[in-house]
Design a protein around this motif. Structure first.
Motif, PDB file in Angstrom:
ATOM      1  N   LEU A  23     -38.241   7.942  19.801  1.00  0.00           N
ATOM      2  CA  LEU A  23     -37.782   9.348  18.722  1.00  0.00           C
ATOM      3  C   LEU A  23     -36.922  10.096  20.171  1.00  0.00           C
ATOM      4  N   LEU A  24     -38.093  11.044  21.003  1.00  0.00           N
ATOM      5  CA  LEU A  24     -37.260  11.609  21.932  1.00  0.00           C
ATOM      6  C   LEU A  24     -36.304  11.264  22.553  1.00  0.00           C
ATOM      7  N   THR A  25     -36.418   9.758  23.215  1.00  0.00           N
ATOM      8  CA  THR A  25     -35.699   8.914  24.119  1.00  0.00           C
ATOM      9  C   THR A  25     -34.402   8.835  22.943  1.00  0.00           C
ATOM     10  N   GLU A  26     -34.201   8.440  21.672  1.00  0.00           N
ATOM     11  CA  GLU A  26     -33.060   8.421  20.879  1.00  0.00           C
ATOM     12  C   GLU A  26     -32.489   9.889  21.008  1.00  0.00           C
ATOM     13  N   LYS A  27     -33.545  11.158  20.550  1.00  0.00           N
ATOM     14  CA  LYS A  27     -32.736  12.282  20.079  1.00  0.00           C
ATOM     15  C   LYS A  27     -32.482  13.320  22.252  1.00  0.00           C
ATOM     16  N   THR A  28     -33.095  12.605  23.530  1.00  0.00           N
ATOM     17  CA  THR A  28     -32.457  13.017  24.334  1.00  0.00           C
ATOM     18  C   THR A  28     -31.103  12.169  24.639  1.00  0.00           C
ATOM     19  N   ARG A  29     -30.771  10.830  24.026  1.00  0.00           N
ATOM     20  CA  ARG A  29     -29.554   9.917  24.375  1.00  0.00           C
ATOM     21  C   ARG A  29     -28.448  10.863  23.562  1.00  0.00           C
ATOM     22  N   LEU A  31     -28.342  13.789  22.465  1.00  0.00           N
ATOM     23  CA  LEU A  31     -28.328  15.502  23.121  1.00  0.00           C
ATOM     24  C   LEU A  31     -27.122  15.192  24.287  1.00  0.00           C
ATOM     25  N   TYR A  32     -28.028  14.609  25.022  1.00  0.00           N
ATOM     26  CA  TYR A  32     -26.717  14.500  26.036  1.00  0.00           C
ATOM     27  C   TYR A  32     -25.188  13.912  25.682  1.00  0.00           C
ATOM     28  N   ASP A  33     -25.219  12.919  24.115  1.00  0.00           N
ATOM     29  CA  ASP A  33     -23.644  12.730  23.922  1.00  0.00           C
ATOM     30  C   ASP A  33     -23.069  14.058  23.213  1.00  0.00           C
ATOM     31  N   ASN A  34     -24.021  14.521  22.868  1.00  0.00           N
ATOM     32  CA  ASN A  34     -23.336  15.948  22.437  1.00  0.00           C
ATOM     33  C   ASN A  34     -22.885  16.689  23.014  1.00  0.00           C
ATOM     34  N   VAL A  35     -23.565  17.271  24.014  1.00  0.00           N
ATOM     35  CA  VAL A  35     -23.034  17.761  25.401  1.00  0.00           C
ATOM     36  C   VAL A  35     -22.213  17.600  26.303  1.00  0.00           C
ATOM     37  N   VAL A  36     -21.975  15.780  26.589  1.00  0.00           N
ATOM     38  CA  VAL A  36     -20.926  15.313  27.146  1.00  0.00           C
ATOM     39  C   VAL A  36     -19.562  15.894  25.958  1.00  0.00           C
ATOM     40  N   LEU A  37     -19.503  15.552  25.267  1.00  0.00           N
ATOM     41  CA  LEU A  37     -18.715  15.807  23.558  1.00  0.00           C
ATOM     42  C   LEU A  37     -18.444  16.816  23.851  1.00  0.00           C
ATOM     43  N   LEU A  38     -18.881  18.239  24.107  1.00  0.00           N
ATOM     44  CA  LEU A  38     -18.968  19.653  23.597  1.00  0.00           C
ATOM     45  C   LEU A  38     -18.128  20.098  25.326  1.00  0.00           C
ATOM     46  N   GLU A  39     -18.589  19.029  26.408  1.00  0.00           N
ATOM     47  CA  GLU A  39     -17.828  19.960  27.959  1.00  0.00           C
ATOM     48  C   GLU A  39     -16.602  19.098  28.042  1.00  0.00           C
ATOM     49  N   GLU A  40     -16.211  17.698  26.998  1.00  0.00           N
ATOM     50  CA  GLU A  40     -14.693  17.295  26.586  1.00  0.00           C
ATOM     51  C   GLU A  40     -14.308  18.652  25.795  1.00  0.00           C
ATOM     52  N   THR A  41     -14.886  18.227  24.720  1.00  0.00           N
ATOM     53  CA  THR A  41     -13.962  19.648  24.368  1.00  0.00           C
ATOM     54  C   THR A  41     -13.608  20.747  24.601  1.00  0.00           C
ATOM     55  N   LEU A  42     -14.512  21.429  25.196  1.00  0.00           N
ATOM     56  CA  LEU A  42     -14.880  22.712  25.918  1.00  0.00           C
ATOM     57  C   LEU A  42     -13.790  22.865  26.876  1.00  0.00           C
ATOM     58  N   LYS A  43     -13.346  22.085  27.611  1.00  0.00           N
ATOM     59  CA  LYS A  43     -12.117  21.556  28.843  1.00  0.00           C
ATOM     60  C   LYS A  43     -10.744  21.283  27.933  1.00  0.00           C
ATOM     61  N   GLU A  44     -11.189  20.436  26.800  1.00  0.00           N
ATOM     62  CA  GLU A  44      -9.919  20.461  25.602  1.00  0.00           C
ATOM     63  C   GLU A  44      -8.933  21.831  25.270  1.00  0.00           C
ATOM     64  N   LEU A  45     -10.359  22.692  24.557  1.00  0.00           N
ATOM     65  CA  LEU A  45      -9.876  24.275  24.537  1.00  0.00           C
ATOM     66  C   LEU A  45      -8.893  25.008  25.687  1.00  0.00           C
ATOM     67  N   LYS A  46      -9.772  25.204  26.461  1.00  0.00           N
ATOM     68  CA  LYS A  46      -9.737  26.221  28.051  1.00  0.00           C
ATOM     69  C   LYS A  46      -8.399  25.711  28.448  1.00  0.00           C
ATOM     70  N   ARG A  47      -7.985  23.829  28.344  1.00  0.00           N
ATOM     71  CA  ARG A  47      -6.280  23.156  28.113  1.00  0.00           C
ATOM     72  C   ARG A  47      -5.798  23.501  27.010  1.00  0.00           C
ATOM     73  N   SER A  48      -5.556  23.881  25.997  1.00  0.00           N
ATOM     74  CA  SER A  48      -5.309  24.242  24.623  1.00  0.00           C
ATOM     75  C   SER A  48      -4.811  26.034  24.969  1.00  0.00           C
ATOM     76  N   GLN A  49      -6.069  26.801  25.667  1.00  0.00           N
ATOM     77  CA  GLN A  49      -5.671  27.740  25.395  1.00  0.00           C
ATOM     78  C   GLN A  49      -4.872  28.182  26.489  1.00  0.00           C
ATOM     79  N   THR A  50      -4.275  26.855  27.790  1.00  0.00           N
ATOM     80  CA  THR A  50      -4.229  27.881  28.687  1.00  0.00           C
ATOM     81  C   THR A  50      -2.563  27.578  28.664  1.00  0.00           C
ATOM     82  N   GLN A  51      -2.458  25.938  27.866  1.00  0.00           N
ATOM     83  CA  GLN A  51      -1.262  26.274  27.414  1.00  0.00           C
ATOM     84  C   GLN A  51       0.020  26.865  26.338  1.00  0.00           C
ATOM     85  N   LEU A  52      -1.329  27.820  25.556  1.00  0.00           N
ATOM     86  CA  LEU A  52      -0.356  28.682  24.500  1.00  0.00           C
ATOM     87  C   LEU A  52       0.115  29.723  25.841  1.00  0.00           C
ATOM     88  N   ILE A  53      -0.901  30.187  26.653  1.00  0.00           N
ATOM     89  CA  ILE A  53      -0.897  31.661  27.010  1.00  0.00           C
ATOM     90  C   ILE A  53       0.284  31.075  27.767  1.00  0.00           C
TER      91      ILE A  53
END
Length: 320
Positions: A23-29, A31-53
């Motif tokens: 269960l810990l391994t699954e939760k860790t995996r 959590l890692y996938d969510n972190v990667v997704l959040l990083e990609e989302t944050l990167k995309e949000l920054k890109r969109s923010q820069t483009q909007l500005i």
């Protein structure tokens, strides 16, 4: 009996520990996938923010540029016309002076005072200075005319986005166009052969890469290396072509990157650049519903990423 109970307890504890580890391994995996997704989302949000500005900034600047270009264009037009007329008038005066000096049969009562007046006026020096001043005036007016033309390019919407374009061919055309600026540079091209065609304006797309290649050439001190590559790319489910223009130049700080698409911003010495090329590039990329990004570090070089979506054929075009 006691040993059997201990063994059963041990097996239960071991199974519980293994389940907990699973269960810990699954939760860790997860959590890692969510972190990667959040990083990609944050990167995309920054890109969109820069483009909007940048889009909001460019919207205001485009209106200002259009007004300034219109206001400057008229006085520059009649100034050039007046300068051309003045140049003709001055040439006629000098021709008249040459004519008078060539008349050896004129009486001394005429030639004497004429030579005296020429000497008082320093006419020979005045003539040389006038020719230099007129040449400088033409150079200045031509530069203003070029700036006005560049301002119009910032507001230029391009041709109809209705042509089937091969970006590889557009880049080849741009390389030919700026070949004189790339003579002392090592140029490496890596083009995907079966690249998707896009719907756009060929002249505008070619102009995008002319500006990027010119910028890359200027960024390279002495001899340098410029790499241009194209390949298919999906951006948020949208198919298109990603073009990279990399240089081995001086690179840019984050502060410069934030301003590099602003009209009239340039790191070149005064008189060596108007600072409108990348503004025009940004404008034309947006007209094709694409985006442009910069990856750069001081001392390492810069990479401009240009994404142009495949797009949809216009309704007026016949189905293939």
């Amino acid at each position: 009996m006691t040993a059997t109970n201990y063994e059963r307890a041990y097996q239960r504890e071991r199974a519980a520990r293994q389940e907990a580890e699973r269960l810990l391994t699954e939760k860790t995996r997860a959590l890692y996938d969510n972190v990667v997704l959040l990083e990609e989302t944050l990167k995309e949000l920054k890109r969109s923010q820069t483009q909007l500005i940048q889009a909001e900034k460019m919207s205001s600047v485009v209106q200002l540029a259009a007004g300034v270009a219109h206001e400057i264009n008229n006085p520059v037009g009649f100034s050039m016309s007046n300068a051309r007329l003045l140049s003709d008038y001055v040439k006629n005066i000098f021709l008249l002076d040459d004519f008078v000096l060539s008349q050896t049969n004129l009486p001394d009562t005429v030639l004497g005072p004429y030579h005296q007046k020429r000497k008082e006026l320093n006419f020979d020096e005045l003539r040389a200075d006038t020719e230099d001043l007129l040449e400088d005036t033409w150079t200045g007016l031509d530069r203003v005319k070029t700036i006005v033309a560049s301002l119009k390019q910032v507001t230029y919407e391009g041709g109809s986005i209705s042509q089937v374009c091969d970006l590889n061919q557009c880049i080849h055309a741009s390389l030919d166009s700026v070949s004189d600026k790339l003579n002392d540079k090592e140029v490496v091209t890596k083009f995907q052969q079966e690249i998707p065609t896009v719907y756009g304006d060929t002249a505008s797309l070619t102009q995008i890469f002319v500006h990027l290649l010119t910028n890359a050439a200027q960024a390279c001190v002495d001899k340098g290396k410029i790499q241009v590559s194209t390949h298919s790319f999906d951006h948020q489910g949208i198919k298109g072509v990603l073009t990279k223009v990399e240089d081995s130049g001086e690179g840019m700080t984050e502060k410069v990157i934030q301003k590099v698409f602003d009209p009239f911003f340039t790191t070149r010495p005064v008189g060596q650049g108007v600072g409108l090329g990348l503004s025009v590039t940004h404008n034309l990329v947006e007209k094709h519903s694409g985006f442009i990004e910069i990856n750069s570090k001081p001392g390492i070089g810069s990479c401009f990423n240009v994404f142009i979506p495949v797009g949809n054929p216009p309704q007026s075009m016949p189905d293939s």
